[in-house]
Structures are given as structure tokens and as C-alpha cells.
Design an enzyme around this catalytic site. Sequence first.
Site, PDB file in Angstrom:
ATOM      1  N   LYS A   1     -10.353  -2.562 -14.207  1.00  0.00           N
ATOM      2  CA  LYS A   1      -9.538  -3.702 -14.607  1.00  0.00           C
ATOM      3  C   LYS A   1      -9.124  -4.898 -13.364  1.00  0.00           C
ATOM      4  O   LYS A   1      -9.008  -4.507 -12.382  1.00  0.00           O
ATOM      5  CB  LYS A   1      -8.297  -3.476 -15.501  1.00  0.00           C
ATOM      6  CG  LYS A   1      -7.234  -2.687 -14.913  1.00  0.00           C
ATOM      7  CD  LYS A   1      -6.350  -2.266 -15.724  1.00  0.00           C
ATOM      8  CE  LYS A   1      -5.158  -1.179 -15.243  1.00  0.00           C
ATOM      9  NZ  LYS A   1      -3.886  -1.843 -15.179  1.00  0.00           N
TER      10      LYS A   1
ATOM     11  N   TYR B   1       8.110 -25.392   6.425  1.00  0.00           N
ATOM     12  CA  TYR B   1       8.997 -26.035   5.331  1.00  0.00           C
ATOM     13  C   TYR B   1      10.351 -25.494   5.453  1.00  0.00           C
ATOM     14  O   TYR B   1      10.760 -24.420   5.530  1.00  0.00           O
ATOM     15  CB  TYR B   1       8.358 -25.474   4.071  1.00  0.00           C
ATOM     16  CG  TYR B   1       7.092 -26.262   3.583  1.00  0.00           C
ATOM     17  CD1 TYR B   1       7.295 -27.873   3.604  1.00  0.00           C
ATOM     18  CD2 TYR B   1       5.841 -25.704   3.416  1.00  0.00           C
ATOM     19  CE1 TYR B   1       5.923 -28.621   3.383  1.00  0.00           C
ATOM     20  CE2 TYR B   1       4.695 -26.593   3.196  1.00  0.00           C
ATOM     21  CZ  TYR B   1       4.623 -27.932   3.093  1.00  0.00           C
ATOM     22  OH  TYR B   1       3.568 -28.641   2.781  1.00  0.00           O
TER      23      TYR B   1
HETATM   24  N1  PLP Z   1      -4.352   4.354 -17.369  1.00  0.00           N
HETATM   25  C1  PLP Z   1      -3.753   3.237 -17.929  1.00  0.00           C
HETATM   26  C2  PLP Z   1      -3.549   3.356 -19.544  1.00  0.00           C
HETATM   27  C3  PLP Z   1      -3.469   1.953 -17.118  1.00  0.00           C
HETATM   28  O1  PLP Z   1      -2.692   1.033 -17.835  1.00  0.00           O
HETATM   29  C4  PLP Z   1      -3.510   2.088 -15.757  1.00  0.00           C
HETATM   30  C5  PLP Z   1      -3.113   0.858 -14.946  1.00  0.00           C
HETATM   31  O2  PLP Z   1      -1.974   0.363 -15.333  1.00  0.00           O
HETATM   32  C6  PLP Z   1      -4.470   3.222 -15.099  1.00  0.00           C
HETATM   33  C7  PLP Z   1      -4.742   4.235 -16.078  1.00  0.00           C
HETATM   34  C8  PLP Z   1      -4.255   3.466 -13.362  1.00  0.00           C
HETATM   35  O3  PLP Z   1      -3.058   3.505 -13.289  1.00  0.00           O
HETATM   36  P1  PLP Z   1      -2.985   3.505 -11.428  1.00  0.00           P
HETATM   37  O4  PLP Z   1      -3.512   2.259 -10.971  1.00  0.00           O
HETATM   38  O5  PLP Z   1      -1.562   3.542 -11.300  1.00  0.00           O
HETATM   39  O6  PLP Z   1      -3.926   4.656 -11.181  1.00  0.00           O
END
Ligand code: PLP
Length: 361
Positions: free
Chosen positions: A36, A258
Amino acid sequence: MDARGAVARISLEAIRHNLNVARQQAPNAKAVAVVKANAYGHGDLTVAAALEQDADMFAVARFEEAQRLRAGGIQLPILLLEGFFNIPQLEYAARHDFHVCVHSHDQLAALERTPLSAPITVWVKIDSGMHRVGFAPEEAETVFSRLAELPAVVQPVNAMTHFARADEPDNRAVTDEQIASFKAATQGRVKHTALCNSAGVLAFPDAHADFIRPGVMLYGITPFGDQQGTDFGLRPAMNFTTTLLAVREHKAGEPVGYAGSWVSPRDTRIGVIAVGYGDGYPRMAPAGTPVLINGRRVPLAGRVSMDMATVDLGPDATDKVGDEVLLWGDGLAAEEVARHVGTIAYELVTRMTARPRLEYV
Ligand code: PLP
């Protein structure tokens, strides 16, 4: 004399290695690679294509992220961590092998009233303690029974939960309670279970279950605030670099940048580096935050601006315009930079802007 702007060099080999580390931690589990938010800033399509042979599934948060991966030729199932929000999305998900997380009564009702043209795989989200989304453990039985009635839903359904504090080694009890509550709510009722984010993969072997969902560790970053990925055999996947665009003689007592917020205590050389918050380098990085130039740690001096930042090279510095500057990566962990900034490395890599070029090595 050739100064260039920021570049993020991404090692796909490191990402593959890191997935393999996750697999070695959880040898009996399948792996959902979490890509993601543009694969945490690493480029979702390229990363997913590089992992198609090694992962069992991908996960994204938004529907549009999954569509992009499919349109780009990614074939593995894609888990929608937020599920779907309208009927066209649900139908599209069924036809394109998106697994949907079902976390709300609205989603459950939509599944019940929608005849689908293809079977859909459901992951029921149980809220075992995060208290963000998901069904309460006491509701699980009713939800499973209602889903069991639906001909278009692949039976039996799967279940997942998410840890709120698995990254806090001193707070194991909270995660242990989440694990127990999830197990009690799902035992004997579902096909597959999935609990573990990266912290779960690394610290809670008894919760590895059928599928793990590693995210940040794929990119070589540890979820544990006071450690770094290399402590777990992970390799940083992103080398965020730029170059020196000016080197200036600077007198003791003169301010830099700045608001004149940093004043040099001695005569020195100030390096101006070609990176700023317009690239995603954090404006909140305070004076003293390290960068690496010619193998030396050099501290930021003065405020980060949109396109430039300034560093105190020291009076005897021999660094030249065009020399490479490592902002984070091999030799300067993103976790360490994040600690200076007061954030987490997740945020550093994820909020890179579109300006730095992504180069794959
Ligand atoms: N599973 C879910 C439902 C998540 O929302 C996330 C990330 O926020 C993950 C897995 C992966 O988490 P991480 O990046 O801490 O491994």
C-alpha cells in the site's frame, strides 16, 4: 561541478531478501506482501512485479491501489485491507480476484443484497483490541453465520486482525490478549487466519497462523523504535541521496537559513544540499540530524527549506560541489533519521514526493 537533485535508489534484490527473512521467521505461513501507499514510497507496481514469484498475495489499503496493480499486469490475489465501499467496487473485486476485508455492518449488508457474477473471497476483520475497524469478537459468530448463507462468498470465510502494540517489546501482554481474543472468536469457524504485521512476524511466532502480512520489514525497516532493520538481517531497500550544490565559507556568529535559527559557533564550511521538503525530506528535521557525505556523518545546520538544506561540513572539509549525500539508506538507517525528526521511518519513506527520481538497482 555537476550537482543533481534527490534520487531514491531502490534495491529490488533487498526487498526480495527481506521477504525471504519474513518467510524464514514464519516458515509455515503464506506471505501477503503489503504494498500500500506506493509500496511505502518504493513504487508499488515495480515492487509487486519483483515479488510476484516470491509472495503468495499482495495487500493494499485503497481500491484504486489494487486496480492500478491489476492494470499493470499483477496476477496474484490482492487483499483490500479496507474492503469495498460501493457495489461497483464489490463486483469489480469479485471479477478481478481481489480479496475483500469485511469490517463493517454496511459491507456485510451490501454482500447480502448483491448477486455477484463471480465468487468473492472474504476476510472478516475482527477488532481484537486496535479499536479502529472490525467486528467485536462477540459479533463474530453472527457475522460468520450470515456469510455462510451467501452463495457468492467462497466458503468457509477467512478472518484477520491487526495488532495495536506488537512493536512495543515491553508491552507483550496487550498483544497476547489480542491473539487470545482473536483465536477464541475464530477457532473452528474459518478457513485461514492472518494476524501478523512486521512486528508480529518478528516478535510473536505463536501468532504466525496461516498468512503473515509483512509491510515495513520488506523495505528493510524495523517496526521497533529503538532498533534498525539490520539488527534483524534486513537490508535497507531505499538509498535516498542527493548532491552538494554549494560549499560556502561561513564566519562564526553568522546565522544560516530561514529565521536564522542556527548560528555557527565557529568559522566553518557550510554545505548546501539539493533536497528539501519539496522532495519529502522532513522540514521538521532539526539541526544535528545526520547526513552522510564522503563516508562522514555531517549534521544539518539551519532549517530545511523546500529545495535545499544546509549542513555544517566543518572548517577543514574537503567536500566538493557534486559530491553525493546520503540522506538515509545503507550506512545511515532511516530509523536513526526518524528518531532525530521525532517520527517513524514508515513516514519518512512513505511521504517522499513525486520529485525525486526512483531508480531501481
Ligand atoms: N496489515 C494491516 C491490516 C495493516 O494495516 C498494515 C499496515 O499498516 C500491515 C499489515 C503491515 O504493517 P507493517 O508495515 O507494520 O508490517
